[in-house]
Every structure is written in structure tokens, then in C-alpha cells.
Design a protein around this motif. Structure first.
Motif, PDB file in Angstrom:
ATOM      1  N   GLU A  69     122.914   2.994 -48.989  1.00 31.98           N
ATOM      2  CA  GLU A  69     123.085   3.157 -47.543  1.00 31.98           C
ATOM      3  C   GLU A  69     122.409   4.419 -47.016  1.00 31.98           C
ATOM      4  O   GLU A  69     122.283   4.597 -45.809  1.00 31.98           O
ATOM      5  CB  GLU A  69     124.578   3.150 -47.160  1.00 31.98           C
ATOM      6  CG  GLU A  69     125.395   4.299 -47.693  1.00 31.98           C
ATOM      7  CD  GLU A  69     125.938   4.096 -49.112  1.00 31.98           C
ATOM      8  OE1 GLU A  69     126.701   4.973 -49.559  1.00 31.98           O
ATOM      9  OE2 GLU A  69     125.596   3.083 -49.769  1.00 31.98           O
ATOM     10  N   ARG A  70     121.949   5.282 -47.919  1.00 37.43           N
ATOM     11  CA  ARG A  70     121.240   6.498 -47.497  1.00 37.43           C
ATOM     12  C   ARG A  70     119.749   6.429 -47.821  1.00 37.43           C
ATOM     13  O   ARG A  70     119.045   7.432 -47.738  1.00 37.43           O
ATOM     14  CB  ARG A  70     121.860   7.719 -48.162  1.00 37.43           C
ATOM     15  CG  ARG A  70     123.252   7.988 -47.635  1.00 37.43           C
ATOM     16  CD  ARG A  70     123.768   9.307 -48.102  1.00 37.43           C
ATOM     17  NE  ARG A  70     125.158   9.450 -47.728  1.00 37.43           N
ATOM     18  CZ  ARG A  70     126.036  10.085 -48.461  1.00 37.43           C
ATOM     19  NH1 ARG A  70     125.689  10.635 -49.601  1.00 37.43           N
ATOM     20  NH2 ARG A  70     127.286  10.178 -48.063  1.00 37.43           N
ATOM     21  N   VAL A  71     119.285   5.265 -48.196  1.00 39.18           N
ATOM     22  CA  VAL A  71     117.847   5.050 -48.373  1.00 39.18           C
ATOM     23  C   VAL A  71     117.371   4.350 -47.101  1.00 39.18           C
ATOM     24  O   VAL A  71     117.663   3.182 -46.866  1.00 39.18           O
ATOM     25  CB  VAL A  71     117.535   4.194 -49.619  1.00 39.18           C
ATOM     26  CG1 VAL A  71     116.036   3.938 -49.724  1.00 39.18           C
ATOM     27  CG2 VAL A  71     118.042   4.894 -50.881  1.00 39.18           C
ATOM     28  N   LEU A  72     116.693   5.110 -46.265  1.00 40.41           N
ATOM     29  CA  LEU A  72     116.244   4.613 -44.966  1.00 40.41           C
ATOM     30  C   LEU A  72     114.804   4.127 -45.070  1.00 40.41           C
ATOM     31  O   LEU A  72     113.996   4.695 -45.797  1.00 40.41           O
ATOM     32  CB  LEU A  72     116.334   5.726 -43.911  1.00 40.41           C
ATOM     33  CG  LEU A  72     117.651   6.482 -43.816  1.00 40.41           C
ATOM     34  CD1 LEU A  72     117.570   7.520 -42.713  1.00 40.41           C
ATOM     35  CD2 LEU A  72     118.814   5.542 -43.601  1.00 40.41           C
ATOM     36  N   ARG A  73     114.498   3.093 -44.317  1.00 41.60           N
ATOM     37  CA  ARG A  73     113.138   2.562 -44.284  1.00 41.60           C
ATOM     38  C   ARG A  73     112.384   3.166 -43.102  1.00 41.60           C
ATOM     39  O   ARG A  73     112.878   3.161 -41.978  1.00 41.60           O
ATOM     40  CB  ARG A  73     113.166   1.047 -44.161  1.00 41.60           C
ATOM     41  CG  ARG A  73     113.697   0.367 -45.399  1.00 41.60           C
ATOM     42  CD  ARG A  73     113.768  -1.135 -45.153  1.00 41.60           C
ATOM     43  NE  ARG A  73     114.253  -1.806 -46.327  1.00 41.60           N
ATOM     44  CZ  ARG A  73     113.466  -2.371 -47.241  1.00 41.60           C
ATOM     45  NH1 ARG A  73     112.162  -2.346 -47.096  1.00 41.60           N
ATOM     46  NH2 ARG A  73     113.980  -2.957 -48.294  1.00 41.60           N
ATOM     47  N   MET A  74     111.193   3.660 -43.377  1.00 40.68           N
ATOM     48  CA  MET A  74     110.352   4.224 -42.330  1.00 40.68           C
ATOM     49  C   MET A  74     110.149   3.213 -41.201  1.00 40.68           C
ATOM     50  O   MET A  74     110.128   3.582 -40.025  1.00 40.68           O
ATOM     51  CB  MET A  74     109.003   4.633 -42.924  1.00 40.68           C
ATOM     52  CG  MET A  74     108.062   5.241 -41.943  1.00 40.68           C
ATOM     53  SD  MET A  74     108.643   6.858 -41.501  1.00 40.68           S
ATOM     54  CE  MET A  74     107.128   7.719 -41.365  1.00 40.68           C
ATOM     55  N   GLU A  75     110.047   1.936 -41.571  1.00 44.12           N
ATOM     56  CA  GLU A  75     109.805   0.881 -40.600  1.00 44.12           C
ATOM     57  C   GLU A  75     110.960   0.727 -39.610  1.00 44.12           C
ATOM     58  O   GLU A  75     110.775   0.159 -38.533  1.00 44.12           O
ATOM     59  CB  GLU A  75     109.579  -0.460 -41.319  1.00 44.12           C
ATOM     60  CG  GLU A  75     108.399  -0.457 -42.264  1.00 44.12           C
ATOM     61  CD  GLU A  75     108.704   0.113 -43.656  1.00 44.12           C
ATOM     62  OE1 GLU A  75     107.758   0.247 -44.444  1.00 44.12           O
ATOM     63  OE2 GLU A  75     109.870   0.441 -43.967  1.00 44.12           O
ATOM     64  N   ASN A  88     116.084   3.332 -35.757  1.00 43.19           N
ATOM     65  CA  ASN A  88     117.412   2.720 -35.655  1.00 43.19           C
ATOM     66  C   ASN A  88     118.388   3.265 -36.689  1.00 43.19           C
ATOM     67  O   ASN A  88     119.586   3.323 -36.434  1.00 43.19           O
ATOM     68  CB  ASN A  88     117.304   1.198 -35.816  1.00 43.19           C
ATOM     69  CG  ASN A  88     116.551   0.564 -34.676  1.00 43.19           C
ATOM     70  OD1 ASN A  88     116.714   0.943 -33.523  1.00 43.19           O
ATOM     71  ND2 ASN A  88     115.702  -0.392 -34.988  1.00 43.19           N
ATOM     72  N   CYS A  89     117.898   3.627 -37.866  1.00 42.94           N
ATOM     73  CA  CYS A  89     118.775   4.049 -38.973  1.00 42.94           C
ATOM     74  C   CYS A  89     119.149   5.528 -38.938  1.00 42.94           C
ATOM     75  O   CYS A  89     120.271   5.882 -39.279  1.00 42.94           O
ATOM     76  CB  CYS A  89     118.096   3.773 -40.315  1.00 42.94           C
ATOM     77  SG  CYS A  89     117.750   2.052 -40.614  1.00 42.94           S
ATOM     78  N   ILE A 111     121.880  12.342 -31.884  1.00 44.42           N
ATOM     79  CA  ILE A 111     120.490  12.063 -32.239  1.00 44.42           C
ATOM     80  C   ILE A 111     120.153  10.716 -31.621  1.00 44.42           C
ATOM     81  O   ILE A 111     120.703   9.689 -31.985  1.00 44.42           O
ATOM     82  CB  ILE A 111     120.296  12.005 -33.771  1.00 44.42           C
ATOM     83  CG1 ILE A 111     120.688  13.316 -34.431  1.00 44.42           C
ATOM     84  CG2 ILE A 111     118.870  11.613 -34.121  1.00 44.42           C
ATOM     85  CD1 ILE A 111     119.788  14.478 -34.083  1.00 44.42           C
ATOM     86  N   ARG A 112     119.271  10.736 -30.644  1.00 42.46           N
ATOM     87  CA  ARG A 112     118.889   9.499 -29.951  1.00 42.46           C
ATOM     88  C   ARG A 112     117.376   9.453 -29.798  1.00 42.46           C
ATOM     89  O   ARG A 112     116.696  10.457 -29.899  1.00 42.46           O
ATOM     90  CB  ARG A 112     119.513   9.457 -28.557  1.00 42.46           C
ATOM     91  CG  ARG A 112     121.002   9.365 -28.565  1.00 42.46           C
ATOM     92  CD  ARG A 112     121.508   9.172 -27.131  1.00 42.46           C
ATOM     93  NE  ARG A 112     122.919   9.459 -27.100  1.00 42.46           N
ATOM     94  CZ  ARG A 112     123.448  10.554 -26.577  1.00 42.46           C
ATOM     95  NH1 ARG A 112     122.694  11.449 -26.007  1.00 42.46           N
ATOM     96  NH2 ARG A 112     124.746  10.741 -26.603  1.00 42.46           N
ATOM     97  N   ASP A 113     116.903   8.285 -29.491  1.00 37.58           N
ATOM     98  CA  ASP A 113     115.492   8.098 -29.169  1.00 37.58           C
ATOM     99  C   ASP A 113     114.556   8.732 -30.205  1.00 37.58           C
ATOM    100  O   ASP A 113     113.681   9.517 -29.859  1.00 37.58           O
ATOM    101  CB  ASP A 113     115.178   8.665 -27.773  1.00 37.58           C
ATOM    102  CG  ASP A 113     116.013   8.002 -26.689  1.00 37.58           C
ATOM    103  OD1 ASP A 113     116.251   6.789 -26.809  1.00 37.58           O
ATOM    104  OD2 ASP A 113     116.427   8.704 -25.753  1.00 37.58           O
TER     105      ASP A 113
END
Length: 184
Positions: free
Chosen positions: A118-124, A128-129, A142-144
Motif C-alpha cells: 500500500e506504500r508502493v505508489l505508481r508514478m502513473e 491520486n495516490c 496535500i492537493r492538486d
């Protein structure tokens, strides 16, 4: 002597945790950002510091380097990526972290996952993550999140990669595709 095991010939801060004698992140809550190996290779090509006709030593390349980067072609992209992989850029001992397989940062050599899924975020999907992860870390509002890959070089897509280049990337980053759930 660097604190890692000699599997990288670069700045110690680029060495994956698995290369350290003692993992410097062992007592911390960590996260990682990964990306599709194909788009990552394209990004490396476009990188100002380590990419094609890199401008980091602009005095060495001068106007010629800037002109080559401005007029780059898909043929240049494919030739350069194939040369980097053929010359061992993705295999230890690594000369820098730019070409290190991403699973080196998220899994131990024995296959144990060191960064929770759950802490491996996708650059793509980073826009959103990342906000949700930052809330979990106690960093509110943290927005936008804007994600972009800036370069003076024209953009390329996976469609610009030749069959041979895609096959080389798939071979060299087989475990990234598998462990990080990217379609090959």
C-alpha cells in the motif's frame, strides 16, 4: 568505504536498501514510487543529468549537445536504450541508481517485500495516490499534485520503442514487471 556491499559504483544515497550491510531505513516507515519500466527507460533517455547527450556537463557538449537533444529521434531513443542495457546498466555492479531494477528498492534478495504494497505508489497515478499516503504520514492538505517530466527534449511514448527495445527492457526488468504488477 561506502556503507553498501559494492554492488553499486555510485553515490551511496542511490543504493537500494538490499545492497547495504545494514539497511539505513530499517527503523523507518518507508514508501516508494515506481513506474512502468518502458516509460522509465524513456524518462532516463530524456534525463538532463544521465540521459542522451546529458547537459549536466554542458561545457563539454556545448551547443552540439543542446542541438542533438532538441532534434532527437525515435531511432536515437532505441539505439541509446539498447546500448545502455547491452552495456550492463541494469545489472550489478550498477554505475548509478537510474537503471537499477525498481524491485531492488521494494523487495529483499530473498523475495520478502520491504516496502508495504500500500506504500508502493505508481508514478502513473501519483497525483491520486500521494495525497492519501501523506495523510497517513500526518501531512495534511496535500492537493492538486502535478506530475510531469520536464525536458527540453520532445516527449516519446511506448509506441516509439521498437520491438527489439521493448524485448530488451522486458528481459532486463522481468522481475519489475512481475513483482510490481506491470503488464509486459
Amino acid at each position: 568505504m561506502p556503507p553498501h556491499t559494492g554492488k553499486m559504483r555510485c553515490e551511496w544515497c542511490h543504493a537500494p536498501p538490499r545492497f547495504y550491510v545494514n539497511n539505513p531505513y530499517a527503523c523507518y516507515s518507508v514508501f516508494a514510487v515506481v513506474r512502468c519500466p518502458y516509460t522509465r527507460a524513456i524518462s532516463e533517455f530524456r534525463c538532463r543529468w544521465k540521459g542522451f547527450c546529458a547537459l549536466v556537463r554542458e561545457n563539454d557538449r556545448g551547443a552540439f549537445g543542446r542541438q542533438r537533444r532538441a532534434n532527437v529521434t525515435a531511432a536515437d531513443l532505441n539505439t541509446w536504450i539498447q546500448a545502455m542495457l547491452s552495456n550492463g546498466a541494469s545489472r550489478p555492479p550498477l554505475t548509478n541508481g537510474h537503471w537499477a531494477p525498481q524491485h531492488y528498492y521494494t523487495f529483499c534478495e530473498d523475495g520478502e517485500q520491504t516496502v508495504p504494497k500500500e506504500r508502493v505508489l505508481r508514478m502513473e497515478d501519483l497525483g491520486n495516490c500521494l495525497p492519501g499516503l501523506m495523510v497517513a504520514y500526518g501531512v495534511p492538505n496535500i492537493r492538486d499534485v502535478q506530475v510531469f517530466n520536464a525536458s527540453e527534449m520532445r516527449p516519446f511514448t511506448i509506441q516509439d520503442l521498437s520491438f527489439e527495445t521493448r524485448a530488451m527492457i522486458a528481459e532486463h526488468y522481468e522481475m519489475d514487471f512481475k513483482l510490481l504488477d506491470y503488464p509486459c
